[in-house]
Design a protein around this motif. Sequence first.
Motif, short mmCIF file in Angstrom:
data_model
loop_
_atom_site.label_atom_id
_atom_site.label_comp_id
_atom_site.label_asym_id
_atom_site.label_seq_id
_atom_site.Cartn_x
_atom_site.Cartn_y
_atom_site.Cartn_z
N UNK A 235 0.83 -1.21 0.00
CA UNK A 235 0.00 0.00 0.00
C UNK A 235 0.87 1.26 0.00
N UNK A 236 1.99 1.20 0.70
CA UNK A 236 2.90 2.35 0.75
C UNK A 236 3.42 2.70 -0.63
N UNK A 237 3.86 1.69 -1.39
CA UNK A 237 4.35 1.95 -2.75
C UNK A 237 3.21 2.46 -3.65
N UNK A 238 2.02 1.88 -3.51
CA UNK A 238 0.90 2.29 -4.36
C UNK A 238 0.48 3.73 -4.09
N UNK A 239 0.37 4.10 -2.82
CA UNK A 239 -0.01 5.46 -2.46
C UNK A 239 1.09 6.47 -2.77
N UNK A 240 2.33 6.09 -2.54
CA UNK A 240 3.43 7.05 -2.60
C UNK A 240 4.03 7.21 -3.99
N UNK B 19 5.38 1.42 -9.37
CA UNK B 19 6.19 0.98 -8.24
C UNK B 19 5.53 -0.22 -7.56
N UNK B 20 4.23 -0.15 -7.37
CA UNK B 20 3.49 -1.25 -6.76
C UNK B 20 3.64 -2.53 -7.59
N UNK B 21 3.50 -2.42 -8.91
CA UNK B 21 3.58 -3.59 -9.79
C UNK B 21 4.98 -4.20 -9.76
N UNK B 22 6.01 -3.37 -9.75
CA UNK B 22 7.38 -3.89 -9.70
C UNK B 22 7.63 -4.64 -8.40
N UNK B 23 7.08 -4.14 -7.29
CA UNK B 23 7.26 -4.82 -6.01
C UNK B 23 6.50 -6.15 -6.00
N UNK B 24 5.30 -6.17 -6.58
CA UNK B 24 4.53 -7.41 -6.69
C UNK B 24 5.28 -8.42 -7.55
N UNK B 25 5.85 -7.97 -8.67
CA UNK B 25 6.62 -8.85 -9.55
C UNK B 25 7.82 -9.43 -8.79
#
Length: 406
Positions: free
Chosen positions: A327-332, A337-343
């Motif tokens: 959530x931090x990456x998605x909001x910030x 960024x969120x997708x890269x962290x999920x990958x």
Amino acid sequence: MNIKLASIYHYLFILLCFVIPFQKISSALPNIILIGLVVLFPFVVLKQHIKRLKTPEVFVYVALFLFLVINMLIFQDIGKEINIIKKIATPIIILLLYAPITTVTSIKKTLILSCFTAIVISTLRIALFYFSETSFSFSNGPLVDELLIIDRLYLGFMCIISIVGSVNLIEARVVKYKLLLVINISVSIFFILLASSRIAVLLLLLLFLLKILYAKKKVLYGLIFIGLMTVTASAFVVNKNLGERFFYTQSNASGKSYFELLKSWEARVVIWDCGVNILSNQTPILIGNGFYGTKAKLLECYKTTIDRKEKRDYFVSKGFNPHNTFLDFLLSYGIIAFSLFVILMGLFFKRVRFSYTQTALFVSLLCFSLIESYFQRQLGGYYFGFIFILLLFKEYLPKNNRNNIH
């Protein structure tokens, strides 16, 4: 490569792994050790060491970091954001500095010893406080965090990593000190129950269930799990604080259901609710709000949505971050960024899924990511780097030694 320098370098890296939890005692020591490692690095690293880092996981994490930097330079407040961006860079530095190290076993042993030492120091601090004060309760979160060598959540996470590492070393039969490892596992479990670390207790039970799935002797481990559940249930009876933290029975409000008490007492319920509202209404989905912009919006949400003044003032004074790395990456920093962290997490799982030890470490990291924004703290950046190493690497030998392995 100079063998003496390589040996010194190895011990310096091991020392870095050991001292990270003790920044309350000496915050400068890790930086001093890092300087030493950086100075020695050019003299011990070889081309074949750097090649070890050419993995999809490393490429994705570097891509994530570069995206954050570019986003920060163009859209965010550089003066504020750089503090957290530097923490996110820490795992890259740790991975690079680890490259010349030829074993992960020494890393596991050091993390185990570091956790055991942290438990001993924390227990002594608590004991001294207990005998000097008239009352003490483990359900008093702020007081416990002040007495522990690091925050309860992080120490509980360290205990889990220590337990997983100890089990792995016992099963691999690569160490002579099996009894000491069994003692460490027992002490770590006891401390988790004593310190009333909710997340660690739940994660410990989850990892044991996972062990049953991977084990050949499923009946034996099933019986052990029943025994562990019995011990845990007994701990709820003996340690009133553990029950209070799990079931929020410290609340004086009678007649409320568990979920009503959870909503009243668990900070993350409020934090995540605010985070979802901000995501829906106030977040540019491609570039995000920035880490500090997200914190500012969360503060505004706490001020406007929390009715009880004492609770509202507490949230505002603490300035809680999103308490969820996804959530931090998605909001910030938005959807990229969120997708890269999920990958990255997906690649971790793909790599480790056939190994119980590495899967247990991955599950621990994943669960921790769901309840904590660990990149907001330097300690979190370091430990993500250490777990990255344990997920990515097995024992390493140069090509000319591999034929000797049977």
